[in-house]
Motif scaffolding. Structure first.
Motif, PDB file in Angstrom:
ATOM      1  N   ALA A  21       0.859  -1.178   0.000  1.00 32.48           N
ATOM      2  CA  ALA A  21       0.000   0.000   0.000  1.00 32.48           C
ATOM      3  C   ALA A  21       0.900   1.234   0.000  1.00 32.48           C
ATOM      4  O   ALA A  21       2.045   1.186   0.442  1.00 32.48           O
ATOM      5  N   CYS A  22       0.342   2.328  -0.481  1.00 33.65           N
ATOM      6  CA  CYS A  22       1.085   3.580  -0.521  1.00 33.65           C
ATOM      7  C   CYS A  22       1.227   4.151   0.883  1.00 33.65           C
ATOM      8  O   CYS A  22       0.291   4.141   1.671  1.00 33.65           O
ATOM      9  N   SER A  23       2.392   4.673   1.184  1.00 36.05           N
ATOM     10  CA  SER A  23       2.621   5.350   2.453  1.00 36.05           C
ATOM     11  C   SER A  23       1.802   6.631   2.506  1.00 36.05           C
ATOM     12  O   SER A  23       1.605   7.302   1.497  1.00 36.05           O
ATOM     13  N   ALA A  24       1.339   6.985   3.692  1.00 36.87           N
ATOM     14  CA  ALA A  24       0.632   8.250   3.884  1.00 36.87           C
ATOM     15  C   ALA A  24       1.605   9.423   3.936  1.00 36.87           C
ATOM     16  O   ALA A  24       1.183  10.576   3.879  1.00 36.87           O
ATOM     17  N   MET A  46      10.466   6.520   6.858  1.00 34.01           N
ATOM     18  CA  MET A  46       9.574   7.580   6.365  1.00 34.01           C
ATOM     19  C   MET A  46       9.520   8.746   7.344  1.00 34.01           C
ATOM     20  O   MET A  46       9.395   9.904   6.934  1.00 34.01           O
ATOM     21  N   PHE A  47       9.603   8.475   8.635  1.00 38.48           N
ATOM     22  CA  PHE A  47       9.688   9.561   9.623  1.00 38.48           C
ATOM     23  C   PHE A  47      11.001  10.323   9.426  1.00 38.48           C
ATOM     24  O   PHE A  47      11.033  11.553   9.458  1.00 38.48           O
ATOM     25  N   GLU A  48      12.093   9.592   9.212  1.00 41.62           N
ATOM     26  CA  GLU A  48      13.392  10.226   9.011  1.00 41.62           C
ATOM     27  C   GLU A  48      13.392  11.090   7.752  1.00 41.62           C
ATOM     28  O   GLU A  48      13.892  12.224   7.765  1.00 41.62           O
ATOM     29  N   ALA A  49      12.817  10.578   6.673  1.00 45.35           N
ATOM     30  CA  ALA A  49      12.754  11.337   5.424  1.00 45.35           C
ATOM     31  C   ALA A  49      11.894  12.584   5.593  1.00 45.35           C
ATOM     32  O   ALA A  49      12.255  13.664   5.098  1.00 45.35           O
ATOM     33  N   THR A  50      10.783  12.459   6.296  1.00 43.31           N
ATOM     34  CA  THR A  50       9.908  13.607   6.529  1.00 43.31           C
ATOM     35  C   THR A  50      10.629  14.673   7.339  1.00 43.31           C
ATOM     36  O   THR A  50      10.559  15.866   7.019  1.00 43.31           O
ATOM     37  N   LEU A  51      11.346  14.266   8.357  1.00 47.48           N
ATOM     38  CA  LEU A  51      12.103  15.215   9.170  1.00 47.48           C
ATOM     39  C   LEU A  51      13.161  15.924   8.319  1.00 47.48           C
ATOM     40  O   LEU A  51      13.313  17.143   8.399  1.00 47.48           O
ATOM     41  N   ASP A  52      13.868  15.181   7.484  1.00 46.16           N
ATOM     42  CA  ASP A  52      14.899  15.764   6.621  1.00 46.16           C
ATOM     43  C   ASP A  52      14.314  16.743   5.604  1.00 46.16           C
ATOM     44  O   ASP A  52      14.904  17.786   5.326  1.00 46.16           O
ATOM     45  N   LEU A  53      13.153  16.402   5.057  1.00 48.40           N
ATOM     46  CA  LEU A  53      12.570  17.214   3.987  1.00 48.40           C
ATOM     47  C   LEU A  53      11.712  18.373   4.481  1.00 48.40           C
ATOM     48  O   LEU A  53      11.662  19.425   3.853  1.00 48.40           O
ATOM     49  N   GLY A  71      10.601  -1.993  19.212  1.00 52.92           N
ATOM     50  CA  GLY A  71       9.387  -2.679  19.637  1.00 52.92           C
ATOM     51  C   GLY A  71       8.323  -1.783  20.236  1.00 52.92           C
ATOM     52  O   GLY A  71       7.251  -2.255  20.609  1.00 52.92           O
ATOM     53  N   LYS A  72       8.574  -0.481  20.332  1.00 53.23           N
ATOM     54  CA  LYS A  72       7.619   0.452  20.930  1.00 53.23           C
ATOM     55  C   LYS A  72       6.977   1.308  19.843  1.00 53.23           C
ATOM     56  O   LYS A  72       7.658   1.875  18.997  1.00 53.23           O
ATOM     57  N   VAL A  73       5.649   1.399  19.875  1.00 51.41           N
ATOM     58  CA  VAL A  73       4.903   2.214  18.911  1.00 51.41           C
ATOM     59  C   VAL A  73       4.943   3.671  19.372  1.00 51.41           C
ATOM     60  O   VAL A  73       4.595   3.982  20.506  1.00 51.41           O
ATOM     61  N   LEU A  74       5.401   4.552  18.474  1.00 51.38           N
ATOM     62  CA  LEU A  74       5.555   5.968  18.791  1.00 51.38           C
ATOM     63  C   LEU A  74       4.833   6.851  17.785  1.00 51.38           C
ATOM     64  O   LEU A  74       4.870   6.585  16.580  1.00 51.38           O
ATOM     65  N   THR A  75       4.201   7.918  18.274  1.00 51.55           N
ATOM     66  CA  THR A  75       3.659   8.946  17.390  1.00 51.55           C
ATOM     67  C   THR A  75       4.823   9.823  16.915  1.00 51.55           C
ATOM     68  O   THR A  75       5.957   9.708  17.395  1.00 51.55           O
ATOM     69  N   TRP A  76       4.531  10.744  16.000  1.00 47.59           N
ATOM     70  CA  TRP A  76       5.555  11.665  15.499  1.00 47.59           C
ATOM     71  C   TRP A  76       6.226  12.415  16.655  1.00 47.59           C
ATOM     72  O   TRP A  76       7.451  12.462  16.754  1.00 47.59           O
ATOM     73  N   ASP A  77       5.424  13.021  17.529  1.00 44.01           N
ATOM     74  CA  ASP A  77       5.984  13.801  18.634  1.00 44.01           C
ATOM     75  C   ASP A  77       6.780  12.935  19.601  1.00 44.01           C
ATOM     76  O   ASP A  77       7.840  13.350  20.089  1.00 44.01           O
TER      77      ASP A  77
END
Length: 86
Positions: A21-24, A46-53, A71-77
């Protein structure tokens, strides 16, 4: 007759992927298991790329996305705070 290959989820790397599936967060597709797809999880890359861009000030659809680190689910913040970037 050859067997259909199975793939692991690109996010959790544990469960069998249901399909691609396409990434959001960008124009790229990943393999997602049902749990990660339903919970709006993305590969950490994808979080790393978003932060860089884009930087830390992101749109709401990024803030509600999640990733998995050690193993831990994290939100962006939460992810930013764990990196020490927030």
């Amino acid at each position: 007759m050859s067997e259909t290959p199975t793939y692991l989820c690109d996010v959790c790397q544990e469960k069998e992927a249901l399909g691609a599936a396409c990434s959001a967060l960008g124009p790229v597709s990943f393999q997602y298991c049902g749990e990660c797809a339903f919970d709006r999880r993305e590969p950490e890359a994808m979080f790393e790329a978003t932060l860089d861009l884009v930087g830390e000030d992101v749109a709401l659809h990024v803030k509600v996305a999640k990733t998995i680190v050690d193993g831990k689910v994290l939100t962006w913040d939460e992810w930013l705070a764990a990196r020490g970037d927030a």
